[in-house]
Write a protein that holds these residues in place. Sequence first.
Motif, PDB file in Angstrom:
ATOM      1  N   GLY A 183       0.555  -0.879  -0.059  1.00 36.16           N
ATOM      2  CA  GLY A 183      -0.237   0.198  -0.077  1.00 36.16           C
ATOM      3  C   GLY A 183       0.912   1.341   0.205  1.00 36.16           C
ATOM      4  N   ASP A 184       2.354   1.254   0.128  1.00 36.13           N
ATOM      5  CA  ASP A 184       3.275   2.240   0.162  1.00 36.13           C
ATOM      6  C   ASP A 184       2.968   3.279  -1.193  1.00 36.13           C
ATOM      7  OD1 ASP A 184       4.103   2.588   2.267  1.00 36.13           O
ATOM      8  OD2 ASP A 184       6.171   1.275   2.082  1.00 36.13           O
ATOM      9  N   ARG A 185       3.145   4.725  -1.246  1.00 36.30           N
ATOM     10  CA  ARG A 185       2.941   4.692  -2.427  1.00 36.30           C
ATOM     11  C   ARG A 185       4.042   5.280  -2.930  1.00 36.30           C
ATOM     12  NH1 ARG A 185       1.517  10.303  -2.502  1.00 36.30           N
ATOM     13  NH2 ARG A 185       0.057  10.611  -4.514  1.00 36.30           N
ATOM     14  N   VAL A 186       4.388   5.000  -4.635  1.00 34.10           N
ATOM     15  CA  VAL A 186       5.304   5.055  -4.584  1.00 34.10           C
ATOM     16  C   VAL A 186       5.184   6.023  -5.956  1.00 34.10           C
ATOM     17  CG1 VAL A 186       7.586   3.342  -5.885  1.00 34.10           C
ATOM     18  CG2 VAL A 186       6.218   2.965  -3.984  1.00 34.10           C
ATOM     19  N   VAL A 187       6.816   7.332  -6.216  1.00 29.68           N
ATOM     20  CA  VAL A 187       6.505   7.879  -7.610  1.00 29.68           C
ATOM     21  C   VAL A 187       7.559   7.061  -8.209  1.00 29.68           C
ATOM     22  CG1 VAL A 187       7.450   9.481  -8.876  1.00 29.68           C
ATOM     23  CG2 VAL A 187       6.293   9.554  -6.186  1.00 29.68           C
ATOM     24  N   VAL A 188       6.769   6.737  -9.643  1.00 27.70           N
ATOM     25  CA  VAL A 188       7.990   6.578 -10.979  1.00 27.70           C
ATOM     26  C   VAL A 188       7.652   6.418 -11.921  1.00 27.70           C
ATOM     27  CG1 VAL A 188       7.598   3.528  -9.781  1.00 27.70           C
ATOM     28  CG2 VAL A 188       6.429   4.106 -11.461  1.00 27.70           C
ATOM     29  N   VAL A 197       7.729  -2.072 -12.844  1.00 26.41           N
ATOM     30  CA  VAL A 197       5.719  -2.066 -12.483  1.00 26.41           C
ATOM     31  C   VAL A 197       5.587  -3.160 -12.238  1.00 26.41           C
ATOM     32  CG1 VAL A 197       3.880  -1.243 -13.868  1.00 26.41           C
ATOM     33  CG2 VAL A 197       5.739   0.508 -14.438  1.00 26.41           C
ATOM     34  N   ASP A 198       5.660  -4.059 -12.980  1.00 24.39           N
ATOM     35  CA  ASP A 198       5.151  -5.375 -12.089  1.00 24.39           C
ATOM     36  C   ASP A 198       5.693  -5.422 -11.246  1.00 24.39           C
ATOM     37  OD1 ASP A 198       4.364  -5.753 -14.953  1.00 24.39           O
ATOM     38  OD2 ASP A 198       4.926  -7.028 -15.632  1.00 24.39           O
ATOM     39  N   LEU A 207       1.225   2.581  -7.457  1.00 29.04           N
ATOM     40  CA  LEU A 207       1.838   3.511  -8.492  1.00 29.04           C
ATOM     41  C   LEU A 207       1.438   5.456  -8.491  1.00 29.04           C
ATOM     42  CD1 LEU A 207       2.692   0.790 -10.118  1.00 29.04           C
ATOM     43  CD2 LEU A 207       4.103   1.281  -8.172  1.00 29.04           C
ATOM     44  N   VAL A 208       2.961   5.436  -8.399  1.00 32.53           N
ATOM     45  CA  VAL A 208       1.756   7.489  -9.042  1.00 32.53           C
ATOM     46  C   VAL A 208       2.956   7.771  -9.977  1.00 32.53           C
ATOM     47  CG1 VAL A 208       1.937   9.435  -8.005  1.00 32.53           C
ATOM     48  CG2 VAL A 208       1.116   7.844  -6.252  1.00 32.53           C
ATOM     49  N   ALA A 232       8.795   6.107  -1.782  1.00 29.74           N
ATOM     50  CA  ALA A 232      10.029   5.763  -3.079  1.00 29.74           C
ATOM     51  C   ALA A 232       9.883   6.941  -4.197  1.00 29.74           C
ATOM     52  CB  ALA A 232      10.655   4.171  -2.883  1.00 29.74           C
ATOM     53  N   VAL A 233      11.134   7.342  -4.719  1.00 32.66           N
ATOM     54  CA  VAL A 233      10.830   7.384  -5.934  1.00 32.66           C
ATOM     55  C   VAL A 233      11.896   6.714  -7.016  1.00 32.66           C
ATOM     56  CG1 VAL A 233      10.792   9.742  -7.496  1.00 32.66           C
ATOM     57  CG2 VAL A 233      10.382   9.695  -5.135  1.00 32.66           C
TER      58      VAL A 233
END
Length: 456
Positions: A183-188, A197-198, A207-208, A232-233
Amino acid sequence: MTSGPDGATLTALEERLDTPTAKGLAHAVSAAIRDGHLVAGDRLPPIRTVAAQLALSPTTVSAAWALLARSGTVATNGRRGTTVLDARGGGTTRYRKALERPSTFELDLSTGVPDPALLPDLGAALAGLTSAPRTGSYLDDPVLPALGEALRGDWPFEVAEVTVVDGAMDAMDLVVRTQLRFGDRVVVEDPAFPPLVDLLESMGAQLVGVAVDEEGLSVEGLRAALAEPVAAVFLQPRAQNPTGVTTTRRRARALAELLSGTDALVVEDDSAAGLSSAALASLGRWIPDRTVHIRSFSKSHGPDLRLAALSAPAPVLGAVSARRQLAQGWSSRLLQQVLLSLLTDDAATAQVRTAATTYAARRASVVSGLRARGVEVGGSEGINIWVPVHDETAAVVRLASQGIGVAPGAPFRLGAPAADGGHVRVTVGLATGDLEPLVDALADAAQTTGWSGRAR
């Protein structure tokens, strides 16, 4: 609680619900599956039933189901409801879509791999193994001291320690599994590298996607993403795959300044080391205490070496090392010796420089040719180009009919389908000889529409 199968499921979820949030409910479902209370094929109760019984809003439950769906834990199918999936099925959907192409192409430019003819000769490095130090102990240092010294001497910012792992994806897998939670928000980046992404979706990350422009990750896009906490980014600082964009020093500094007031971990994947003419602008120069930097040698020195170097803040590096002790422990020191030889041998170094020059010339030739035909391609370096097309499917099919394989753009994108027709990724690093016919084919495909199948 209600009786029946739904009642038993709701009881199992209530017992495991630590926090009344979407992430908390997703954790509860995952725990129920892990404990055997839910198995593949079981149907979860309706959203409104779960909301009423667990005192949650329907929106919260729906968000939890979405998290679980992104991680491949459940599948939602309209009136049929939400069903638990078999976790053993794997999670490489985007990767398969990007790379599963027929193997009969006369010219397959869909793969994103380096040209084998441009990799350095391993002969001298392999011959040198006969006099290499013995590697018969489990207790030796996991990184050859001489290799560690050579890597640190060429690192983009000062670090106390560099470790060696089994390729860039192994490095990212280790970081993701030790540093991120469900559930962590992660910037890609958007577009992004499909295997990453997988990996993130398989771990249940939210994923953001943030757009990439000609200088790198969008500052305004990242600022908007940071309106909520980000764990994370993930960045590709040079020759971003698929766009070929290299982050400028000005952009790297702006991103670092924006992230300096957050707790987000920065993970840089530098797959273009040795093949880039640009100086690396690492965020670690400004925020080293929160930057993980990964340097892959697959494209420059050979995919089968399966080696990448990694630096990270001490707690992260410690967690990665501890995780490795549960599995392979270290990367083969024999392969490390081969890599050290390649990095320090003048002939091998010259071969890598030749490869860099050759890739740049191939890219420049195709990009300038497409520009002359009215097709503008962004980015500045790397073995791939990101070609805009009127109709993605029509472009892929047209090129396939001519014996040319390219990767469709959809698996690389995180947002909604492109309104402008989309893109295809073309590995021009594999294109040799007279490139004019290829340029003509790409330009025609870029202008092909699905209505007529012909260039308009």
